[in-house]
Design an enzyme around this catalytic site. Structure first.
Site, short mmCIF file in Angstrom:
data_model
loop_
_atom_site.label_atom_id
_atom_site.label_comp_id
_atom_site.label_asym_id
_atom_site.label_seq_id
_atom_site.Cartn_x
_atom_site.Cartn_y
_atom_site.Cartn_z
CG ASP A 271 -2.14 0.90 1.00
OD1 ASP A 271 -2.11 1.74 0.08
OD2 ASP A 271 -3.11 0.80 1.77
C1 BGC Z 1 -5.04 3.31 0.30
C2 BGC Z 1 -5.16 2.33 -0.85
C3 BGC Z 1 -5.03 3.06 -2.16
C4 BGC Z 1 -3.69 3.80 -2.19
C5 BGC Z 1 -3.42 4.55 -3.48
C6 BGC Z 1 -3.80 4.18 0.17
O1 BGC Z 1 -3.82 5.19 1.11
O2 BGC Z 1 -5.02 2.62 1.52
O3 BGC Z 1 -6.38 1.64 -0.78
O4 BGC Z 1 -5.14 2.18 -3.22
O5 BGC Z 1 -3.67 4.73 -1.10
O6 BGC Z 1 -4.23 5.65 -3.59
#
Ligand code: BGC
Length: 756
Positions: A271
């Site tokens: 993530d």
């Molecule tokens: C979130 C993810 C997301 C990623 C990219 C993160 O903060 O937890 O679900 O895909 O950001 O935007």
């Protein structure tokens, strides 16, 4: 030379030329991804490898224009193109306008995860996935960062709207349908967040202390089903720790379980800034890559430097580096960017809006319908209350948000459906919303408190209208958990409005309908007796007003069912006592003391009555269940359970059939009932029947015995219950397992957490 000979020779020559050309092209186009990836890795320098393992620090032009979430790294020397990845679960999230460009780049806000799951309709969810994936492809994006399918452990998790259920069987099957739909377009999905990202409080660092059994049976099980049934291109590891270690550092999770046990073939990405510490500047890159977290997103310089150093010192094995690079490149090889797909920037938004309207309506759950208050009759005049009716909520906030062109409000939808609305109210709310001051995210949180209607006004509205519709709205967001007061529980002004409106409308012999435009569970027990009907509309995407109107007017007969429990009070939720962790003022550790007894499993164990149980949902018609048949009374190689569903009411409708099972007791405690299958009938006309068949596989029978590190189906009698909800069991039977079956021995993982 005969004519025959000449023509044969010619034919052979032509064949050779054509087949040679075909072979040349096929060699180029169909060169297996693995060979291509291997050959590229063999030519890469150490620095190029470090760069590939991290997302690109420099956006490429398209990604920048789209404001997509990130890219993989381009290595132009070797003809390796960057892939663009972008959020998220309710549709593609990209910027709608670009500098010096008059064209707009809107995407469709599809129903949120909770709404889609409530359809219990895997074919429909797949169709939505196909439409979503088509927008991804036609806007030139390679991988959609979704679906999200963490277990809805607590009603307070701020991201529950993105997720599917408190039950892994529902979550896994809905996620598989979604991924299969998305990937049918030749673009990828990213199944997230692996694993146990079940709260937003301190999500970057929280240590989730979970027993292996609870992980295996609840938190991993849904991912297992999804991975096995849909082969996602990528999986996204989560931010949190599990039992002391970041998930992105855990080899047992990312390699032993995900790849060796389940057969995952894609790559794992972290993530965004996942596994970092020291103010998001450092991560344990050696642990991450060695664990099988192949790509570090969005990629930071210190990670590239640390990777270089660890490769040089030998701390990080080149074999691990090469493996991760190959996994990434195998996906790059098939991506639309690598293959120069000429995307149109012009997906069929109109068709996708229609599909959203249909899916949104199908996910709505009719919670109450006394004296057939619904569907509305054509002549009914409606008093439409609250801001959420006029400015409804299509979806949640954060990476799961979508920038749609238009959100259809309830007044718009109802008026288009020919329903007459009280003009004094529509005028009032329209004027209210036209103040720029109210045009903020929290418009329905704070400012609406000011709106109160006095007794005289309500008396008049009750006299002038046949039905009152009150829409309660809730919005929640990534990065923030919900609160009990004024969010899970209704706010005072909401309670007061339900009370006052029902008092006056009921006194005048008129009906009151409450529409819930929410993303997660709220309290319903204290006020539900004041409404004649309650429609749980969820956040059904941009066509919210049309979908609600379709159900209220009976154009669509509701067929959604709850994929989670609605407790009478928050404290009844099995995780409530432990959520969001300790110490209370700044949780560092979250102890999953309820173990496997999450959601309905916990309510049934403790014999706590919910407000609305898991699997519940009404229809405008009735269904009978008959002719339950098990293919065998002794389990050998799977059992097929069939049942006849008949529409015994007056409206055409669809029924969700739920199969629960109770396994025999053994050395470990087992839930009173667990969902092991479901199906949705086609639209059945009054009087029409359909036979529904569901298959029980041996793994469905098994529980996880931690001591033996194995899934085991215990010997004994298994009860099969066919129901319209987890409490409305219509038919039962049983079958026998004559000998204990060790279904699967697993890799020893997760030291048993000490959480008692
Ligand atoms: C979130 C993810 C997301 C990623 C990219 C993160 O903060 O937890 O679900 O895909 O950001 O935007």
């Amino acid at each position: 030379m005969t004519k025959d000979f000449i023509s044969k020779t010619l034919l052979i020559a032509v064949f050779l030329v054509v087949s040679g050309a075909a072979m040349a092209t096929s060699k180029k186009n169909n060169e297996p991804a693995a060979t291509w990836a291997k050959s590229k890795v063999a030519q890469m320098t150490m620095e190029e490898k470090a760069n590939l393992l991290c997302g690109s620090s420099e956006y490429n032009k398209l990604c920048d224009e789209l404001k997509a979430s990130g890219t993989t790294t381009e290595i132009s020397r070797l003809g390796i193109r960057p892939m663009i990845v972008s959020d998220g679960p309710a549709g593609l999230r990209i910027l709608t306008i670009r500098p010096n460009d008059v064209k707009t780049y809107y995407t469709t806000a599809f129903p949120v995860g909770t709404s889609l799951a409530s359809t219990w309709d895997v074919d429909l969810v797949k169709e939505v996935g196909e439409a979503m994936g088509n927008e991804v492809k036609e806007y030139g994006v390679d991988i959609l960062l979704g679906p999200g399918m963490n277990i809805q452990r607590s009603p307070l998790c701020g991201r529950n709207f993105e997720y599917y259920s408190e039950d892994p069987y529902v979550a896994g099957n809905i996620a598989a349908a979604m991924i299969n739909g998305i990937q049918e377009n030749g673009v990828g999905a990213s199944l997230k967040h692996f694993i146990a990202n079940n709260q937003e409080t301190n999500r970057h660092s929280i240590d989730e202390i979970i027993s292996e059994r609870a992980l295996r049976e609840i938190y991993l099980r849904g991912f297992e089903i999804a991975v096995k049934k849909s082969n996602p291109w990528t999986v996204m590891s989560s931010y949190n720790k599990v039992d002391g270690y970041f998930t992105s550092d855990r080899k047992d999770l990312l390699t032993d379980i995900l790849r060796y046990e389940w057969g995952f073939k894609g790559f794992v990405m972290s993530d965004w800034w996942g596994g970092t510490y020291d103010n998001y500047t450092k991560s344990n890159v050696v642990a991450q890559i060695s664990a099988g977290n192949d790509l570090l997103m969005p990629g930071i310089d210190s990670q590239r430097e640390d990777l270089m150093e660890a490769m040089k010192s030998g701390e990080l094995k080149m074999a691990a580096v090469d493996l991760s690079c190959e996994r990434i490149l195998k996906i790059v090889y098939n991506s639309i960017s690598q293959n120069n797909y000429a995307f149109s920037n012009n997906p069929d938004l109109k068709a996708h809006a229609e599909l959203t309207r249909k899916a949104g309506a199908e996910g709505m759950v009719l919670l109450k319908n006394d004296s057939q208050a619904l569907p509305l009759s054509k002549q009914n005049k409606l008093a439409l209350f609250r801001v959420a009716s006029y400015k409804p909520i299509s979806g949640g906030l954060g990476s799961g948000d979508v920038y749609e062109a238009h959100i259809a409000s309830l007044d718009e939808g109802l008026q288009e459906a020919g329903v007459a609305l009280d003009k004094s109210l529509t005028d009032f709310y329209t004027a209210y919303l036209n103040y720029p001051y109210h045009d903020t995210v929290d418009y329905n949180y704070i400012s609406e408190k000011q709106i109160a209607f006095d007794d005289n006004c309500l008396k008049e509205l009750a006299a002038n209208n046949d039905v009152a519709v009150i829409t309660i709205g809730r919005i929640s967001a990534e990065g923030l958990d919900r609160k009990i007061e004024d969010d899970y529980n209704l706010k005072d002004d909401e309670q007061k409005m339900i009370e006052d409106v029902s008092k006056h409308f009921h006194a005048a012999g008129k009906k009151v309908v409450v529409v819930l435009n929410i993303g997660g569970v709220i309290e319903t027990e204290s006020w539900k007796n004041k409404a004649d009907a309650i429609l749980l509309a969820w956040q059904p995407g941009q066509e919210v007003g049309h979908s609600v109107a379709d159900v209220l007017t009976g154009k669509v007969n509701p067929s959604g069912k709850l994929t989670m429990t609605f407790p009478k009070k928050y404290e009844d939720s099995p995780a409530a006592e432990y959520y969001p962790g300790e110490p209370a003022n700044d949780p560092q550790k979250s102890y999953y003391k309820e173990g496997i007894f999450v959601g309905y499993r916990g309510f049934e164990k403790e014999e706590i009555e919910p407000s609305y149980e898991f699997g519940f949902g009404m229809s405008y018609t009735d269904f009978s269940y008959s002719d339950l048949h098990l293919s065998s009374k002794i389990f050998t190689n799977g059992i097929t359970v069939s049942v006849k569903i008949t529409n015994t009411g007056k409206y055409a409708g669809q029924e969700v059939v739920e199969l629960y099972m109770k396994a025999p007791e053994s050395s470990i405690e087992k839930p009173k009932k667990e969902l092991k299958g479901f199906a949705k009938t086609r639209l059945l006309q009054p009087g029409e029947s359909q036979i529904v068949s569901l298959k029980l596989e041996v793994k469905d029978l098994a529980s996880f015995h931690s001591k033996e590190e194995a899934w085991i189906a215990d010997k004994g009698l298994y009860q099969v219950m066919l129901g319209a909800s987890s409490k409305i069991i219509k038919l039962q039977d049983d079958f026998k397992v004559s000998k204990r079956i060790v279904v699967e021995k697993v890799h020893p993982s997760f030291q048993e957490a000490t959480i008692d």
